[in-house]
Write a protein that holds these residues in place. Structure first.
Motif, mmCIF file in Angstrom:
data_model
loop_
_atom_site.group_PDB
_atom_site.id
_atom_site.type_symbol
_atom_site.label_atom_id
_atom_site.label_comp_id
_atom_site.label_asym_id
_atom_site.label_seq_id
_atom_site.Cartn_x
_atom_site.Cartn_y
_atom_site.Cartn_z
ATOM 1 N N ALA A 52 0.859 -1.192 0.000
ATOM 2 C CA ALA A 52 0.000 0.000 0.000
ATOM 3 C C ALA A 52 0.885 1.229 0.000
ATOM 4 N N SER A 53 0.510 2.237 -0.769
ATOM 5 C CA SER A 53 1.300 3.475 -0.781
ATOM 6 C C SER A 53 1.228 4.198 0.558
ATOM 7 N N GLY A 54 0.126 3.987 1.271
ATOM 8 C CA GLY A 54 -0.104 4.740 2.502
ATOM 9 C C GLY A 54 -0.970 5.959 2.273
ATOM 10 N N GLY A 55 -1.167 6.330 0.988
ATOM 11 C CA GLY A 55 -2.050 7.447 0.673
ATOM 12 C C GLY A 55 -1.504 8.792 1.108
ATOM 13 N N PRO A 56 -2.299 9.836 1.009
ATOM 14 C CA PRO A 56 -1.827 11.191 1.324
ATOM 15 C C PRO A 56 -1.624 11.459 2.812
ATOM 16 N N PHE A 57 -2.126 10.584 3.687
ATOM 17 C CA PHE A 57 -2.037 10.836 5.130
ATOM 18 C C PHE A 57 -1.155 9.811 5.845
ATOM 19 N N ARG A 58 -0.249 9.206 5.114
ATOM 20 C CA ARG A 58 0.603 8.152 5.690
ATOM 21 C C ARG A 58 1.334 8.630 6.939
ATOM 22 N N THR A 59 1.839 9.852 6.928
ATOM 23 C CA THR A 59 2.605 10.366 8.074
ATOM 24 C C THR A 59 1.813 11.392 8.876
ATOM 25 N N ALA A 60 0.542 11.554 8.577
ATOM 26 C CA ALA A 60 -0.274 12.575 9.251
ATOM 27 C C ALA A 60 -0.680 12.126 10.649
ATOM 28 N N SER A 61 -0.869 13.065 11.524
ATOM 29 C CA SER A 61 -1.340 12.755 12.872
ATOM 30 C C SER A 61 -2.827 12.424 12.842
ATOM 31 N N ALA A 62 -3.304 11.813 13.915
ATOM 32 C CA ALA A 62 -4.724 11.484 14.009
ATOM 33 C C ALA A 62 -5.584 12.737 13.915
ATOM 34 N N ASP A 63 -5.123 13.838 14.529
ATOM 35 C CA ASP A 63 -5.886 15.084 14.480
ATOM 36 C C ASP A 63 -5.937 15.640 13.058
ATOM 37 N N SER A 64 -4.832 15.517 12.329
ATOM 38 C CA SER A 64 -4.795 16.007 10.948
ATOM 39 C C SER A 64 -5.730 15.201 10.062
ATOM 40 N N ILE A 65 -5.800 13.913 10.312
ATOM 41 C CA ILE A 65 -6.692 13.051 9.534
ATOM 42 C C ILE A 65 -8.149 13.421 9.823
ATOM 43 N N ARG A 66 -8.437 13.707 11.082
ATOM 44 C CA ARG A 66 -9.811 14.060 11.465
ATOM 45 C C ARG A 66 -10.278 15.334 10.767
ATOM 46 N N THR A 67 -9.374 16.270 10.563
ATOM 47 C CA THR A 67 -9.753 17.566 9.973
ATOM 48 C C THR A 67 -9.421 17.642 8.474
ATOM 49 N N ALA A 68 -9.052 16.524 7.875
ATOM 50 C CA ALA A 68 -8.650 16.524 6.463
ATOM 51 C C ALA A 68 -9.798 16.963 5.561
ATOM 52 N N THR A 69 -9.470 17.721 4.551
ATOM 53 C CA THR A 69 -10.469 18.177 3.587
ATOM 54 C C THR A 69 -10.596 17.183 2.439
ATOM 55 N N VAL A 70 -11.661 17.328 1.680
ATOM 56 C CA VAL A 70 -11.845 16.494 0.492
ATOM 57 C C VAL A 70 -10.687 16.702 -0.478
ATOM 58 N N GLU A 71 -10.269 17.942 -0.655
ATOM 59 C CA GLU A 71 -9.187 18.253 -1.589
ATOM 60 C C GLU A 71 -7.887 17.573 -1.165
ATOM 61 N N GLN A 72 -7.590 17.572 0.130
ATOM 62 C CA GLN A 72 -6.383 16.912 0.611
ATOM 63 C C GLN A 72 -6.456 15.399 0.404
ATOM 64 N N ALA B 150 -22.236 13.072 13.830
ATOM 65 C CA ALA B 150 -22.166 13.921 15.010
ATOM 66 C C ALA B 150 -21.007 13.488 15.915
ATOM 67 N N LYS B 151 -20.835 12.177 16.080
ATOM 68 C CA LYS B 151 -19.751 11.675 16.948
ATOM 69 C C LYS B 151 -18.384 11.901 16.337
ATOM 70 N N ALA B 152 -18.276 11.786 15.009
ATOM 71 C CA ALA B 152 -16.976 11.874 14.353
ATOM 72 C C ALA B 152 -16.483 13.294 14.185
ATOM 73 N N SER B 153 -17.385 14.252 14.280
ATOM 74 C CA SER B 153 -16.980 15.653 14.021
ATOM 75 C C SER B 153 -16.173 16.236 15.177
#
Length: 414
Positions: free
Chosen positions: A194-214, A411-414
């Motif tokens: 697996a490539s790991g995608g665009p968030f391979r090294t991202a923190s959990a908080d960064s993944i939670r707030t990731a935009t569609v464009e990212q 609601a829970k995931a936001s």
């Protein structure tokens, strides 16, 4: 060829043969998508070797008609019945027949082509792809849902008709190539990369707030929106794990996943003697498509040649199931058996659509899939489907279930 291999792996074409240079008739199910576009690029480079019988698309009638004319197809079909009139008008005077809806897609698959690429996105590709297998065609499979939703059923029907199933996904195609010439019983395990995608090294908080464009900015591959989001969550690798189980008759414990950021090693096979055979290549889908198009021969393909000196470093990591729980959910569905993978896939399709519509954040995708899977398993939806209709019925019910769970999960995931 060793007889034991014939009995166990012939379903994915390891012991079949075909003329290396005879003209081959081709049908493209999903001609306007990324896989279809790459396939057409290859076909245009070999006009003397391939003749196009039929093409299909979802609803882009104008583009499909232009392709049908350019490729000299005899039949074209749109999945959306509302686009039938536009398709007929665009094909007027060409002599190319037109079809629409599920019946039109099935008719395209049933047309007399030796080789059929199943690249329709989503569960809509299940019936047409199965129709191609039922008539004994060489099916180059690029539709994950066919195996995820009804893999056991599809492979049994393909075996009964004498169809050959060739995997188009780069990872499964790599396994297919690496296993070729070896005995099935000598395979200790397979490793999907697996490539790991665009968030391979991202923190959990960064993944939670990731935009569609990212999420749509894949570092290595150019793909459609759905599969690109699946790559961002690692659900694509989970679906591929389920596919590998069906394609190569391997249990879950013999299928591993490693993150490989460079996307150069596409998969590996480990044998009982300790040998590890890998397939390497540039991240270009024309490589596995060309292998399937020319099988059992090869095409002189246009993909960039891999320069190992320039690549320099090949690295591998264990997937992080905490930040990317989708992979663990897919393995759970596989091991639960029956219709659990169908539930996983349907819930994921709903969740990804909601994310792309900005009504659910990225972590909410896995949360919604997990909630739907928990609910389905509590209802004992684990029986192996006996028909396509049964699999599609559970697919439909799961989508309704996922949508009913959406407000709470969002609601829970936001």
């Amino acid at each position: 060829m060793v007889s034991t291999m014939k009995s166990e792996i012939s379903r994915v074409g390891l012991d079949r043969s075909a003329p290396a240079f005879a003209e081959r008739t081709v049908t493209l199910l999903g001609a306007t998508g990324s896989i279809g576009t790459s396939t057409i690029d290859l076909l245009k480079r070999e006009p003397d070797r391939y003749r196009v019988e039929a093409v299909s698309a979802n609803k882009n009638a104008a583009t499909l008609a232009a392709l049908a004319r350019e490729l000299g197809a005899r039949f074209a079909a749109v999945g959306d019945p509302a686009a039938y009139g536009d398709l007929k008008q665009a094909l007027s005077g060409s002599g190319i027949e037109a079809g629409a809806g599920e019946s039109g897609l099935v008719e395209a698959a049933q047309r007399p082509a030796e080789w059929v690429i199943g690249a329709i996105t989503g569960a809509a590709g299940l019936k047409p792809t199965l129709a191609a297998a039922d008539r004994g065609a060489i099916v180059a499979l690029a539709n994950k849902e066919t195996l995820v939703c009804a893999g056991g059923l599809f492979m049994r029907r393909a075996a009964a008709s004498g169809a050959t199933v060739l995997p188009v996904d780069s990872e499964h195609n790599a396994l297919f190539q690496a296993m070729s010439g070896s005995r099935r019983q000598d395979v200790r395990r397979v490793i999907l990369t697996a490539s790991g995608g665009p968030f391979r090294t991202a923190s959990a908080d960064s993944i939670r707030t990731a935009t569609v464009e990212q999420a749509l900015k894949h570092p290595n591959w150019s793909m459609g929106a759905k599969v690109t989001i699946d790559s961002a969550t690692l659900m694509n690798k989970g679906l591929e794990l389920i596919e590998a189980h069906h394609l190569f008759a391997l249990p879950s414990e013999q299928i591993d996943v490693l993150v490989h950021p460079q996307s150069i090693v596409h998969s590996l096979v480990e044998f009982c003697d300790g040998s590890l055979i890998a397939q390497l290549g540039s991240p270009d889908m024309r490589i596995p498509i060309a292998y399937c198009l020319a099988w059992p021969g090869r095409l002189n393909g246009p993909a960039p040649r891999l320069d190992l000196v320039r690549a320099a470093t090949l690295s591998f990591e264990e997937p992080d199931l905490t930040r990317f729980p989708a992979l663990g959910l897919a393995r759970r569905a596989l091991e639960s058996g029956g219709l659990a993978p169908t539930v996983l896939n349907a819930a994921n399709e709903v969740a990804v659509a909601e994310f792309l519509a900005r009504r659910l954040n990225l972590v909410g995708i896995s949360a919604l899939v997990e909630a739907a899977l928990d609910a389905a398993l509590s209802r004992n939806w684990t029986k192996e489907p006996e028909s396509v209709e049964e699999a599609l019925s559970v697919d439909h019910d799961t989508r309704l279930l996922a949508r009913s769970l959406l407000p709470e999960i969002a609601a829970k995931a936001s």
